[in-house]
Motif scaffolding. Structure first.
Motif, PDB file in Angstrom:
ATOM      1  N   ILE A  90      48.295 -27.057   6.232  1.00 46.45           N
ATOM      2  CA  ILE A  90      48.327 -28.523   6.385  1.00 46.45           C
ATOM      3  C   ILE A  90      48.914 -28.892   7.733  1.00 46.45           C
ATOM      4  CG2 ILE A  90      49.460 -30.626   5.560  1.00 46.45           C
ATOM      5  CD1 ILE A  90      49.109 -29.554   2.724  1.00 46.45           C
ATOM      6  N   LYS A  91      49.992 -28.230   8.112  1.00 48.35           N
ATOM      7  CA  LYS A  91      50.613 -28.514   9.408  1.00 48.35           C
ATOM      8  C   LYS A  91      49.635 -28.244  10.547  1.00 48.35           C
ATOM      9  CE  LYS A  91      54.523 -27.386  12.399  1.00 48.35           C
ATOM     10  NZ  LYS A  91      55.674 -26.483  12.630  1.00 48.35           N
ATOM     11  N   SER A  92      48.909 -27.140  10.456  1.00 47.94           N
ATOM     12  CA  SER A  92      47.935 -26.799  11.485  1.00 47.94           C
ATOM     13  C   SER A  92      46.840 -27.855  11.577  1.00 47.94           C
ATOM     14  CB  SER A  92      47.322 -25.430  11.196  1.00 47.94           C
ATOM     15  OG  SER A  92      46.312 -25.130  12.127  1.00 47.94           O
ATOM     16  N   SER A  93      46.360 -28.330  10.424  1.00 49.02           N
ATOM     17  CA  SER A  93      45.312 -29.355  10.423  1.00 49.02           C
ATOM     18  C   SER A  93      45.809 -30.652  11.045  1.00 49.02           C
ATOM     19  CB  SER A  93      44.833 -29.611   8.991  1.00 49.02           C
ATOM     20  OG  SER A  93      44.210 -28.452   8.460  1.00 49.02           O
ATOM     21  N   LEU A  94      47.037 -31.015  10.753  1.00 50.71           N
ATOM     22  CA  LEU A  94      47.609 -32.243  11.312  1.00 50.71           C
ATOM     23  C   LEU A  94      47.800 -32.118  12.823  1.00 50.71           C
ATOM     24  CD1 LEU A  94      50.275 -33.085   8.592  1.00 50.71           C
ATOM     25  CD2 LEU A  94      48.168 -34.359   9.049  1.00 50.71           C
ATOM     26  N   GLU A  95      48.213 -30.947  13.266  1.00 53.42           N
ATOM     27  CA  GLU A  95      48.450 -30.733  14.696  1.00 53.42           C
ATOM     28  C   GLU A  95      47.157 -30.772  15.502  1.00 53.42           C
ATOM     29  OE1 GLU A  95      52.525 -27.993  14.607  1.00 53.42           O
ATOM     30  OE2 GLU A  95      50.558 -27.029  14.562  1.00 53.42           O
TER      31      GLU A  95
ATOM     32  N   GLY B 275      40.089 -35.438   8.316  1.00 57.21           N
ATOM     33  CA  GLY B 275      39.003 -35.005   7.441  1.00 57.21           C
ATOM     34  C   GLY B 275      39.093 -35.524   6.020  1.00 57.21           C
ATOM     35  N   GLU B 276      40.238 -36.074   5.636  1.00 58.56           N
ATOM     36  CA  GLU B 276      40.438 -36.673   4.318  1.00 58.56           C
ATOM     37  C   GLU B 276      41.025 -38.060   4.493  1.00 58.56           C
ATOM     38  OE1 GLU B 276      39.467 -35.196   1.616  1.00 58.56           O
ATOM     39  OE2 GLU B 276      39.105 -33.170   2.374  1.00 58.56           O
ATOM     40  N   LEU B 277      40.922 -38.898   3.444  1.00 65.35           N
ATOM     41  CA  LEU B 277      41.400 -40.274   3.544  1.00 65.35           C
ATOM     42  C   LEU B 277      42.916 -40.388   3.522  1.00 65.35           C
ATOM     43  CD1 LEU B 277      38.832 -42.208   1.337  1.00 65.35           C
ATOM     44  CD2 LEU B 277      39.092 -42.306   3.809  1.00 65.35           C
ATOM     45  N   TYR B 278      43.588 -39.365   3.049  1.00 65.40           N
ATOM     46  CA  TYR B 278      45.055 -39.364   3.023  1.00 65.40           C
ATOM     47  C   TYR B 278      45.545 -37.941   2.827  1.00 65.40           C
ATOM     48  CZ  TYR B 278      44.152 -39.285  -2.036  1.00 65.40           C
ATOM     49  OH  TYR B 278      43.682 -38.959  -3.290  1.00 65.40           O
ATOM     50  N   LEU B 279      46.825 -37.759   3.005  1.00 65.36           N
ATOM     51  CA  LEU B 279      47.479 -36.490   2.702  1.00 65.36           C
ATOM     52  C   LEU B 279      48.552 -36.773   1.665  1.00 65.36           C
ATOM     53  CD1 LEU B 279      48.297 -33.503   3.174  1.00 65.36           C
ATOM     54  CD2 LEU B 279      49.758 -34.315   5.033  1.00 65.36           C
ATOM     55  N   ASP B 280      48.525 -36.021   0.562  1.00 65.43           N
ATOM     56  CA  ASP B 280      49.567 -36.187  -0.455  1.00 65.43           C
ATOM     57  C   ASP B 280      50.335 -34.884  -0.616  1.00 65.43           C
ATOM     58  OD1 ASP B 280      47.006 -35.261  -1.793  1.00 65.43           O
ATOM     59  OD2 ASP B 280      48.420 -34.991  -3.443  1.00 65.43           O
ATOM     60  N   LEU B 281      51.633 -35.002  -0.602  1.00 69.72           N
ATOM     61  CA  LEU B 281      52.534 -33.872  -0.792  1.00 69.72           C
ATOM     62  C   LEU B 281      53.439 -34.162  -1.983  1.00 69.72           C
ATOM     63  CD1 LEU B 281      53.530 -33.379   2.956  1.00 69.72           C
ATOM     64  CD2 LEU B 281      52.003 -31.906   1.629  1.00 69.72           C
ATOM     65  N   GLN B 282      53.567 -33.191  -2.865  1.00 71.05           N
ATOM     66  CA  GLN B 282      54.407 -33.369  -4.047  1.00 71.05           C
ATOM     67  C   GLN B 282      55.800 -32.774  -3.860  1.00 71.05           C
ATOM     68  OE1 GLN B 282      53.365 -35.130  -6.686  1.00 71.05           O
ATOM     69  NE2 GLN B 282      51.308 -35.429  -5.859  1.00 71.05           N
TER      70      GLN B 282
ATOM     71  N   ILE C 178      55.548 -43.321   2.207  1.00 69.27           N
ATOM     72  CA  ILE C 178      54.256 -43.282   2.892  1.00 69.27           C
ATOM     73  C   ILE C 178      54.514 -43.354   4.385  1.00 69.27           C
ATOM     74  CG2 ILE C 178      51.992 -44.348   3.202  1.00 69.27           C
ATOM     75  CD1 ILE C 178      52.301 -45.703   0.513  1.00 69.27           C
ATOM     76  N   MET C 179      53.885 -42.467   5.138  1.00 71.31           N
ATOM     77  CA  MET C 179      53.997 -42.471   6.593  1.00 71.31           C
ATOM     78  C   MET C 179      52.649 -42.873   7.174  1.00 71.31           C
ATOM     79  SD  MET C 179      56.124 -38.881   6.965  1.00 71.31           S
ATOM     80  CE  MET C 179      56.851 -39.216   8.565  1.00 71.31           C
ATOM     81  N   THR C 180      52.619 -43.998   7.912  1.00 68.76           N
ATOM     82  CA  THR C 180      51.351 -44.474   8.475  1.00 68.76           C
ATOM     83  C   THR C 180      51.374 -44.511   9.999  1.00 68.76           C
ATOM     84  OG1 THR C 180      51.959 -46.831   8.470  1.00 68.76           O
ATOM     85  CG2 THR C 180      51.012 -45.927   6.441  1.00 68.76           C
ATOM     86  N   SER C 181      52.438 -44.026  10.605  1.00 68.00           N
ATOM     87  CA  SER C 181      52.511 -43.976  12.065  1.00 68.00           C
ATOM     88  C   SER C 181      51.553 -42.909  12.582  1.00 68.00           C
ATOM     89  CB  SER C 181      53.944 -43.672  12.505  1.00 68.00           C
ATOM     90  OG  SER C 181      54.495 -42.608  11.748  1.00 68.00           O
ATOM     91  N   PRO C 182      51.215 -42.921  13.887  1.00 70.12           N
ATOM     92  CA  PRO C 182      50.338 -41.869  14.430  1.00 70.12           C
ATOM     93  C   PRO C 182      50.852 -40.484  14.054  1.00 70.12           C
ATOM     94  CG  PRO C 182      50.662 -43.581  16.059  1.00 70.12           C
ATOM     95  CD  PRO C 182      51.583 -43.916  14.917  1.00 70.12           C
ATOM     96  N   ILE C 183      49.933 -39.580  13.784  1.00 69.47           N
ATOM     97  CA  ILE C 183      50.295 -38.271  13.233  1.00 69.47           C
ATOM     98  C   ILE C 183      51.321 -37.518  14.084  1.00 69.47           C
ATOM     99  CG2 ILE C 183      49.362 -35.957  12.728  1.00 69.47           C
ATOM    100  CD1 ILE C 183      46.938 -37.368  11.497  1.00 69.47           C
TER     101      ILE C 183
END
Length: 340
Positions: A178-183, A288-295, A155-160
């Motif tokens: 996903i990368k674009s949304s995070l950026e 926009g979401e409560l978390y990001l999950d990657l499998q 789990i990564m909780t540091s600033p994006i």
């Protein structure tokens, strides 16, 4: 190393702010082995408290990150009610909030709440993650001191922006969308002055004051707040606009400007000061979401106060935003572990 199906699952958490601590607490309660890595000297992230020695036998104690927090969601209120019962937090004042809701703060300090949450967790401070690797069945996190940590889940909780930089340095490629949304997630900076006075300030009770100045947003007397009994410790938060304009300005000039603006509330000489630069003070935009999950390549999640449907309408809600993100993250992971 990775757990087999009949062994205890393990989770590495990068970031020891409120999100990492809440997620870690939830997972550990359900039997998952948790290890938290944080680059700071003190736990809690923006639940930050600092001490400055005063004369021969005293000190000024400063809450210099989040000043207080408020509650709007029942899920968070349940946690706050427990903290009230345990004597960890107290009601400060309703008049400090823009929405006139109850403002809570740590009884000893805001960091004391984080320290309580961390006391039963395996926490490694001054441990900066430099690279993460998925080794077929488990995550490995390498640190700048040459240590390695392993876990089934990360789990990564540091600033994006910090998380994105770590992923890039680790050659882990995110899906383009996903990368674009995070950026697109951005943060406000904040220049914070910790000023130790030789006399009690003129800041009115209960010890905090929101200002409508274009440069100075907030000023607080930690003595009147009740956390600095031996020293007259005052915290000043600049506005985002002032912080952006003066981010690269010399410390002494920044401090001089902010103390001059605050002078009518100080009414006393400054005997010591420090300046802290919060590059990621609070989210300007959110994911926009409560978390990001990657499998892929392994189970990796991102959480924090920027993982929310909308930005906080008041700064005091960011602790709640971070907590709700952590709770959603932990609940999702517990279901994943159950399914596997």
């Amino acid at each position: 190393m990775k757990s087999t199906s009949n062994q205890q699952k393990s989770c590495l958490i990068i970031g020891g702010g409120i999100s990492g601590l809440i997620a870690g607490t939830m997972l550990q309660r359900h039997g998952i082995k948790v290890t938290i890595l944080d680059k700071g000297r003190g736990i809690g992230g923006r639940l930050a408290t600092r001490r400055i020695p005063y004369k021969s036998n005293g000190q000024g104690i400063f809450d210099y990150g989040a000043q207080f927090f408020t509650v709007s969601e029942p899920k968070f209120q349940q946690w706050v009610d427990q903290w009230l019962e345990q004597g960890l937090v107290r009601e400060w004042s309703k008049q400090l909030s823009n929405t006139e809701t109850t403002c809570y703060c740590g009884i000893e300090s805001n960091r004391s709440l984080a320290q309580h949450l961390a006391k039963d967790l395996n926490v490694h401070l001054q441990t900066r993650a430099t690279k993460i690797t998925w080794d077929a069945s488990y995550w490995t996190v390498e640190t700048e001191k040459g240590n390695s940590f392993h876990g089934d889940i990360l789990i990564m909780t540091s600033p994006i922006p910090q998380s994105l930089a770590l992923l890039e340095n680790s050659d882990i490629t995110l899906p383009p969308q996903i990368k674009s949304s995070l950026e697109q997630v951005t943060y406000y900076p904040c220049l914070t002055v910790l000023a130790l006075l030789d006399q009690l300030s003129l800041i009115p009770e209960p010890g905090g004051l929101r200002l409508k100045d274009p440069s100075l947003a907030w000023i607080a007397c930690n003595h009147k707040k009740g956390i600095s009994p031996q020293g007259f410790a005052v915290t000043l938060h600049s506005t985002p606009e002032f912080s952006e304009t003066h981010w690269n300005t010399e410390d002494s000039i920044v401090v001089e400007k902010l103390l001059e603006i605050a002078s009518s509330w100080l009414g006393s000489n400054v005997v010591e000061y420090q300046l802290h630069r919060w590059l990621y003070s609070h989210p300007k935009t959110v994911y926009g979401e409560l978390y990001l999950d990657l499998q892929q390549p392994g189970l990796l999640m991102m959480a924090g106060d920027a993982f929310s449907a909308i930005p906080a309408l008041d700064l005091s809600l960011n602790v709640e935003k971070a907590t709700l993100s952590a709770l959603a993250t932990a609940n999702y992971l517990l279901k994943q572990v159950e399914l596997n």
